[in-house]
Design a protein around this motif. Structure first.
Motif, short mmCIF file in Angstrom:
data_model
loop_
_atom_site.label_atom_id
_atom_site.label_comp_id
_atom_site.label_asym_id
_atom_site.label_seq_id
_atom_site.Cartn_x
_atom_site.Cartn_y
_atom_site.Cartn_z
N ASN A 250 0.75 -1.05 0.05
CA ASN A 250 -0.06 -0.07 -0.09
C ASN A 250 0.79 1.25 0.34
O ASN A 250 0.62 2.41 -0.73
N LEU A 251 2.00 1.21 0.63
CA LEU A 251 2.99 2.29 0.68
C LEU A 251 3.33 2.58 -0.65
O LEU A 251 3.45 3.89 -1.17
N ILE A 252 3.85 1.54 -1.29
CA ILE A 252 4.51 1.63 -2.83
C ILE A 252 3.51 2.28 -3.68
O ILE A 252 3.55 3.20 -4.47
N ASP A 253 2.19 1.72 -3.76
CA ASP A 253 1.15 2.07 -4.40
C ASP A 253 0.90 3.45 -4.32
O ASP A 253 0.52 4.25 -5.20
N ALA A 254 0.51 3.89 -3.08
CA ALA A 254 0.13 5.37 -2.66
C ALA A 254 1.59 6.22 -3.19
O ALA A 254 1.10 7.24 -3.65
#
Length: 137
Positions: A126-130
Motif C-alpha cells: 500500500n505504501l508503494i502504491d500510494a
C-alpha cells in the motif's frame, strides 16, 4: 525609572514607603512598576519623565483606542500560515526503486521516504502504491 510623589503634603517626603526609599519626594533609585502601581493606588505620583504611574489613569486614557480589526487579523494569520507551510513536492521514485528499498530497509525505510509527502500505511504494498499514485498526480 524614579518615582515622584505628587500628593499634596507628600511632595517633600523623605523616608521609606514599602520597599521604596524617598528623599524630597523622589525615589532614591529605580522603582519596579508593580511597586509604583501600589503607591499610585493610594496617592498621586508620577514617573520622573512626567507620565503617570496610575494604572487607572492609563486605562481611562486608552479607553477610546479602537480594537484591532478581526477581519484583518484573520487574513494576516491565514497569510502567515500559508507562507509557513512547506510546498509539497511529488515523490520521484520508480516501483523498482521502492521495492529495492523495501527489501533492504523494510517498511520503516519506506515510511521514512513517504512521511514528507504525508503518505502513511501499514502495508509495504500500500505504501508503494500510494507513493506511485502521488507521483502520477
Amino acid at each position: 525609572m524614579k518615582l515622584r510623589l505628587k500628593q499634596p503634603g507628600w511632595e517633600s517626603y523623605s523616608g521609606q514607603m514599602g520597599v521604596i526609599q524617598f528623599v524630597d519626594g523622589v525615589s532614591v533609585g529605580d522603582v519596579l512598576e508593580i511597586d509604583a502601581v501600589r503607591v499610585s493606588a493610594v496617592m498621586l505620583c508620577e514617573w520622573e519623565d512626567g507620565t503617570t504611574a496610575s494604572v487607572a489613569k492609563r486605562l481611562v486614557d486608552e479607553a477610546d483606542t479602537p480594537a484591532p480589526s478581526l477581519e484583518r487579523s484573520k487574513a494576516d494569520d491565514l497569510a502567515k500560515v500559508t507562507a509557513a507551510q512547506p510546498k509539497k513536492e511529488k515523490p520521484k521514485f520508480t516501483e523498482a526503486e521502492l521495492e529495492k528499498i523495501a527489501d533492504e530497509k523494510g517498511i520503516n525505510g519506506l515510511r521514512e521516504l513517504a512521511e514528507p509527502f504525508g503518505i502513511k500505511s501499514n502495508s509495504i504494498r500500500n505504501l508503494i502504491d500510494a507513493m506511485l499514485k502521488a507521483a502520477a498526480e
